[in-house]
Enzyme design. Structure first.
Site, short mmCIF file in Angstrom:
data_model
loop_
_atom_site.label_atom_id
_atom_site.label_comp_id
_atom_site.label_asym_id
_atom_site.label_seq_id
_atom_site.Cartn_x
_atom_site.Cartn_y
_atom_site.Cartn_z
N SER A 1 -54.85 99.90 -45.60
CA SER A 1 -53.87 99.66 -44.54
C SER A 1 -54.23 98.44 -43.73
O SER A 1 -53.36 97.84 -43.09
CB SER A 1 -53.82 100.87 -43.59
N HIS B 1 -49.84 97.72 -51.01
CA HIS B 1 -49.87 98.69 -49.90
C HIS B 1 -48.57 99.47 -49.83
O HIS B 1 -47.54 98.93 -49.42
CB HIS B 1 -50.14 97.93 -48.59
N GLU C 1 -46.18 96.31 -49.25
CA GLU C 1 -46.74 95.01 -48.87
C GLU C 1 -47.69 94.57 -49.99
O GLU C 1 -48.65 95.28 -50.29
CB GLU C 1 -47.50 95.12 -47.55
N ASN D 1 -48.57 97.55 -40.01
CA ASN D 1 -49.55 98.24 -39.16
C ASN D 1 -50.02 97.39 -37.98
O ASN D 1 -50.40 97.93 -36.95
CB ASN D 1 -50.74 98.72 -40.00
N1 NAD Z 1 -52.08 107.98 -44.60
C1 NAD Z 1 -51.22 106.99 -44.62
O1 NAD Z 1 -50.13 107.07 -43.99
C2 NAD Z 1 -51.49 105.74 -45.39
C3 NAD Z 1 -50.43 104.87 -45.68
C4 NAD Z 1 -50.67 103.72 -46.45
C5 NAD Z 1 -51.96 103.44 -46.88
N2 NAD Z 1 -52.98 104.31 -46.57
C6 NAD Z 1 -54.32 103.98 -47.09
O2 NAD Z 1 -54.52 104.76 -48.25
C7 NAD Z 1 -55.94 105.03 -48.39
C8 NAD Z 1 -56.14 106.54 -48.51
O3 NAD Z 1 -55.58 107.16 -47.35
P1 NAD Z 1 -55.03 108.66 -47.38
O4 NAD Z 1 -54.13 108.79 -46.20
O5 NAD Z 1 -54.54 109.02 -48.74
O6 NAD Z 1 -56.39 109.44 -47.05
P2 NAD Z 1 -56.81 110.95 -47.35
O7 NAD Z 1 -57.79 111.31 -46.30
O8 NAD Z 1 -55.63 111.81 -47.58
O9 NAD Z 1 -57.55 110.79 -48.77
C9 NAD Z 1 -58.72 110.04 -48.90
C10 NAD Z 1 -59.24 110.17 -50.34
O10 NAD Z 1 -60.47 109.43 -50.38
C11 NAD Z 1 -61.43 110.24 -51.03
N3 NAD Z 1 -62.75 109.88 -50.51
C12 NAD Z 1 -63.27 110.17 -49.29
N4 NAD Z 1 -64.53 109.67 -49.19
C13 NAD Z 1 -64.77 109.05 -50.37
C14 NAD Z 1 -65.89 108.36 -50.89
N5 NAD Z 1 -67.00 108.21 -50.17
N6 NAD Z 1 -65.81 107.85 -52.16
C15 NAD Z 1 -64.67 108.00 -52.89
N7 NAD Z 1 -63.58 108.66 -52.45
C16 NAD Z 1 -63.64 109.17 -51.21
C17 NAD Z 1 -61.05 111.67 -50.66
O11 NAD Z 1 -61.63 112.59 -51.58
C18 NAD Z 1 -59.53 111.60 -50.77
O12 NAD Z 1 -59.13 111.74 -52.13
C19 NAD Z 1 -56.61 104.40 -47.18
O13 NAD Z 1 -57.08 103.13 -47.54
C20 NAD Z 1 -55.47 104.30 -46.16
O14 NAD Z 1 -55.66 103.29 -45.23
C21 NAD Z 1 -52.78 105.45 -45.86
#
Ligand code: NAD
Length: 283
Positions: free
Chosen positions: A119, A140, A152, A190
């Site tokens: 993000s 993204h 993005e 963001n």
């Molecule tokens: N939540 C949102 O609205 C959103 C939107 C767009 C992008 N993102 C981005 O997507 C990515 C994931 O976010 P999310 O919301 O799916 O998070 P989440 O907390 O739902 O999932 C995170 C994932 O990362 C894994 N993880 C945690 N620690 C880890 C490690 N040390 N090594 C490998 N894997 C690990 C977890 O097991 C899980 O599968 C981030 O980079 C976030 O910025 C999030």
């Protein structure tokens, strides 16, 4: 650059959504989770989501079956080896992502694109953890990935034109509207959104209005589809803090200094919808 097989790393909110988007867009998908139980639960969640699409007549039962047949959910990272594009969507932590890129670079075939769904974090730092920085970019997606149309595409200084064009094209084949953005914290959405969300938490902290009233105000007063506190719950409060921290680190803008309440809530395990507790309770 021909993309037919897509790897997704991380089976959190976004990883499973991106996998589903790619499956229904005709790509073969390898979804890698660290734990078998997460892999199984992600397949279940994707199955339920596809069933809903069939129910709402957004796809036929046959297309849903075909999409599921294109999914391999695995804990074995080596299964990503012959993917043409791998999108990582693990926790928003630069060190974790850099290690992952370094690992992916060793196991994924040469010339495949390695992309991040970060993000806010610097894509160039992930690119430089590999020996193929020209083949690394940001792709993204927005939450929920299946419903939100924007993607993005982030161009780090190191990316080749072929990589960027392939990423833009991938987003279009997924039925999305891509915008090309510079590799700068928060990109477009963001960078604009999070200072506003953070300010909503400050209003809440000062007791200006209740969570329900703050959200109602922005929905009815500005025509937003959801209020800021409900949106923070949807994004995840831990991810939101990581986004604010990255924005603050890059620009030093006090508006991005995470409101103390956010940190206290995360310390208490109140991460929003994914932990069932946030500004609201979810059952
Ligand atoms: N939540 C949102 O609205 C959103 C939107 C767009 C992008 N993102 C981005 O997507 C990515 C994931 O976010 P999310 O919301 O799916 O998070 P989440 O907390 O739902 O999932 C995170 C994932 O990362 C894994 N993880 C945690 N620690 C880890 C490690 N040390 N090594 C490998 N894997 C690990 C977890 O097991 C899980 O599968 C981030 O980079 C976030 O910025 C999030």
């Amino acid at each position: 650059m021909n993309i037919s097989k897509v790897g997704v790393v991380g089976s959190g909110i976004m990883g499973s959504g991106i996998a589903e988007v790619a499956m229904i867009s005709g790509f073969e998908v390898v979804l890698r989770s660290r734990r078998q139980e997460s892999a199984v639960s992600m397949v279940g969640a994707i199955e339920r989501s596809l069933a809903k699409r069939v129910e709402r007549q957004k796809m036929t039962a046959e297309d849903a079956r075909d999409a599921l047949a294109r999914l391999l959910a695995t804990t074995d990272i080596d299964e990503l080896g012959d993917c043409d594009l791998v999108i990582e969507s693990v926790v928003e932590d630069l060190e974790v992502k850099r290690h992952l890129f370094e690992h992916l670079d060793r196991i994924v075939k040469p010339h495949a694109i390695l992309a991040t769904n970060t993000s806010t974090l610097p894509v160039v730092d992930m690119a430089m953890a590999t020996k193929r920085p020209d083949s690394v970019c940001g792709i993204h997606f927005f939450n929920p990935a299946v419903a939100m149309t924007l993607v993005e595409v982030v161009r780090p200084l190191t990316a080749s034109e072929d990589t960027i064009q392939a990423a833009l094209n991938f987003a279009k084949v997924c039925g999305k509207e891509p915008v090309l953005v510079k590799d700068e914290a928060g990109f477009v959405v963001n960078a604009l959104l999070f200072p506003y969300l953070n300010n909503a938490v400050r209003l809440y902290e000062r007791g200006v209005a209740t969570a329900i009233e703050i959200d109602k105000s922005m929905k009815l007063g500005c025509g937003f589809p959801m209020g800021p506190l409900a949106l923070l719950d949807l994004v995840g409060l831990d991810t939101s803090i990581a986004i604010l921290d990255a924005l603050y680190k890059e620009f030093g803008d006090p508006g991005s200094l995470a409101a103390p309440t956010l940190r206290r809530m995360v310390a208490a395990g109140h991460l929003g919808k994914k932990s069932r507790h946030g500004f609201y309770d979810y059952h």
